[in-house]
Design an enzyme around this catalytic site. Structure first.
Site, PDB file in Angstrom:
ATOM      1  N   ARG A 192       3.533  15.542 -11.082  1.00 60.42           N
ATOM      2  CA  ARG A 192       3.635  16.714 -10.210  1.00 60.42           C
ATOM      3  C   ARG A 192       2.655  17.772 -10.715  1.00 60.42           C
ATOM      4  O   ARG A 192       2.811  18.322 -11.811  1.00 60.42           O
ATOM      5  CB  ARG A 192       5.056  17.267 -10.188  1.00 60.42           C
ATOM      6  CG  ARG A 192       6.050  16.360  -9.480  1.00 60.42           C
ATOM      7  CD  ARG A 192       5.651  16.121  -8.055  1.00 60.42           C
ATOM      8  NE  ARG A 192       6.745  15.532  -7.286  1.00 60.42           N
ATOM      9  CZ  ARG A 192       6.631  15.199  -6.033  1.00 60.42           C
ATOM     10  NH1 ARG A 192       5.486  15.359  -5.386  1.00 60.42           N
ATOM     11  NH2 ARG A 192       7.651  14.666  -5.390  1.00 60.42           N
ATOM     12  N   ALA A 215      11.901  10.927  -1.912  1.00 61.48           N
ATOM     13  CA  ALA A 215      11.920  11.972  -0.899  1.00 61.48           C
ATOM     14  C   ALA A 215      10.548  12.124  -0.268  1.00 61.48           C
ATOM     15  O   ALA A 215       9.545  11.688  -0.828  1.00 61.48           O
ATOM     16  CB  ALA A 215      12.350  13.299  -1.522  1.00 61.48           C
ATOM     17  N   GLU A 242      11.119   6.868   3.589  1.00 65.05           N
ATOM     18  CA  GLU A 242      10.721   7.261   2.233  1.00 65.05           C
ATOM     19  C   GLU A 242      11.336   6.343   1.176  1.00 65.05           C
ATOM     20  O   GLU A 242      10.702   6.032   0.176  1.00 65.05           O
ATOM     21  CB  GLU A 242      11.085   8.724   1.964  1.00 65.05           C
ATOM     22  CG  GLU A 242      10.276   9.710   2.769  1.00 65.05           C
ATOM     23  CD  GLU A 242       8.788   9.687   2.447  1.00 65.05           C
ATOM     24  OE1 GLU A 242       8.416   9.412   1.291  1.00 65.05           O
ATOM     25  OE2 GLU A 242       7.991   9.957   3.373  1.00 65.05           O
ATOM     26  N   GLU A 296       8.622   4.469  -1.150  1.00 65.05           N
ATOM     27  CA  GLU A 296       8.528   4.846  -2.562  1.00 65.05           C
ATOM     28  C   GLU A 296       9.161   3.841  -3.518  1.00 65.05           C
ATOM     29  O   GLU A 296       8.707   3.717  -4.654  1.00 65.05           O
ATOM     30  CB  GLU A 296       9.128   6.237  -2.776  1.00 65.05           C
ATOM     31  CG  GLU A 296       8.317   7.317  -2.093  1.00 65.05           C
ATOM     32  CD  GLU A 296       8.747   8.721  -2.467  1.00 65.05           C
ATOM     33  OE1 GLU A 296       9.733   8.888  -3.232  1.00 65.05           O
ATOM     34  OE2 GLU A 296       8.098   9.668  -1.998  1.00 65.05           O
ATOM     35  N   GLU A 348      11.914  25.884   3.259  1.00 67.30           N
ATOM     36  CA  GLU A 348      12.031  24.423   3.210  1.00 67.30           C
ATOM     37  C   GLU A 348      13.489  23.985   3.163  1.00 67.30           C
ATOM     38  O   GLU A 348      14.296  24.539   2.424  1.00 67.30           O
ATOM     39  CB  GLU A 348      11.318  23.856   1.985  1.00 67.30           C
ATOM     40  CG  GLU A 348      11.430  22.341   1.895  1.00 67.30           C
ATOM     41  CD  GLU A 348      10.824  21.754   0.632  1.00 67.30           C
ATOM     42  OE1 GLU A 348      10.425  20.583   0.680  1.00 67.30           O
ATOM     43  OE2 GLU A 348      10.786  22.449  -0.393  1.00 67.30           O
ATOM     44  N   GLU A 401      -1.723   6.896   0.209  1.00 67.73           N
ATOM     45  CA  GLU A 401      -2.937   6.967  -0.598  1.00 67.73           C
ATOM     46  C   GLU A 401      -2.838   8.166  -1.525  1.00 67.73           C
ATOM     47  O   GLU A 401      -2.440   9.250  -1.118  1.00 67.73           O
ATOM     48  CB  GLU A 401      -4.158   7.106   0.309  1.00 67.73           C
ATOM     49  CG  GLU A 401      -5.458   6.924  -0.439  1.00 67.73           C
ATOM     50  CD  GLU A 401      -6.660   6.876   0.487  1.00 67.73           C
ATOM     51  OE1 GLU A 401      -7.680   7.445   0.124  1.00 67.73           O
ATOM     52  OE2 GLU A 401      -6.542   6.254   1.559  1.00 67.73           O
ATOM     53  N   GLU A 449      -0.745   8.325  -4.031  1.00 64.72           N
ATOM     54  CA  GLU A 449       0.549   8.307  -4.714  1.00 64.72           C
ATOM     55  C   GLU A 449       0.541   7.238  -5.795  1.00 64.72           C
ATOM     56  O   GLU A 449       0.060   6.132  -5.584  1.00 64.72           O
ATOM     57  CB  GLU A 449       1.692   7.974  -3.739  1.00 64.72           C
ATOM     58  CG  GLU A 449       2.266   9.150  -3.026  1.00 64.72           C
ATOM     59  CD  GLU A 449       3.487   8.791  -2.196  1.00 64.72           C
ATOM     60  OE1 GLU A 449       4.431   9.596  -2.199  1.00 64.72           O
ATOM     61  OE2 GLU A 449       3.503   7.740  -1.533  1.00 64.72           O
TER      62      GLU A 449
END
Length: 185
Positions: A64, A76, A93, A97, A120, A139, A141
């Site tokens: 991150r 997520a 997701e 993931e 959010e 792409e 990730e």
């Protein structure tokens, strides 16, 4: 009822891919004005507490940039559009993931990540009856999938090793659900 601030002007400062940043001019109850930052997350998001048959939760480890480090989180992602059902997003997701899918998703909770300056929202689902599929990363990730016991994850939360708000909220909500189901709560 106490008085509250009133927005008198909103200026777009930056338009991003999924976020817009604004400068709001606010009139305070005392008549003075202040400038406040506001971040609009245009799409919203969904997340998943994915529980394997052995009771372990699937987690994703990824870098991150905002924290300049790797984090351990629940799967997520943002909705594809403002009209996409968050349950559909959560299912997508999960498979993208983790490489697992589920036809057994149930709503767990809804949360707002940072209410002081951002709108959010994330709807979190509980996924059971996982079926092995194929990971389909976007792409750019790079995600490692791990499985952890819920008590181990709670220990990581209390030790400050997991700080992501959606992950903390979701794991503690799931732990509470387990406690209620076992009669401990």
């Amino acid at each position: 009822m106490s008085e509250h601030a009133k927005r008198i002007k909103r200026e777009l400062v930056m338009k991003g891919t999924i976020l817009d940043v604004y400068k709001d001019t606010m009139e305070l109850p005392n008549g003075k004005t202040e400038e406040w930052d506001f971040v609009s997350h245009r799409k919203g998001a969904a997340a998943v507490v994915a529980v394997r048959e052995d009771g372990k939760l699937l987690m994703v480890r990824q870098y991150r940039n905002a924290l300049e480090r790797m984090t351990l989180e629940i799967p997520a992602g943002a909705r594809d559009s403002v009209t996409e059902d968050t349950k559909v997003c959560a299912a997508r997701e999960l498979e993208e993931e983790t490489g697992y899918r589920s036809e057994n998703l149930s709503f767990l909770l809804s949360l707002r990540t940072t209410v002081a300056f951002c709108d959010e929202f994330i709807d979190v689902y509980l996924a059971r009856d996982l079926v092995k599929s194929t990971q389909h990363l976007d792409e750019g990730e790079a995600i490692d999938v791990e499985a952890h016991d819920v008590d181990e994850l709670c220990e990581m939360i209390y030790a400050g090793k997991i700080q992501d708000s959606k992950t903390v909220s979701a794991i503690l909500a799931y732990k509470n659900l387990l406690n209620k189901d076992s009669g401990k709560a």
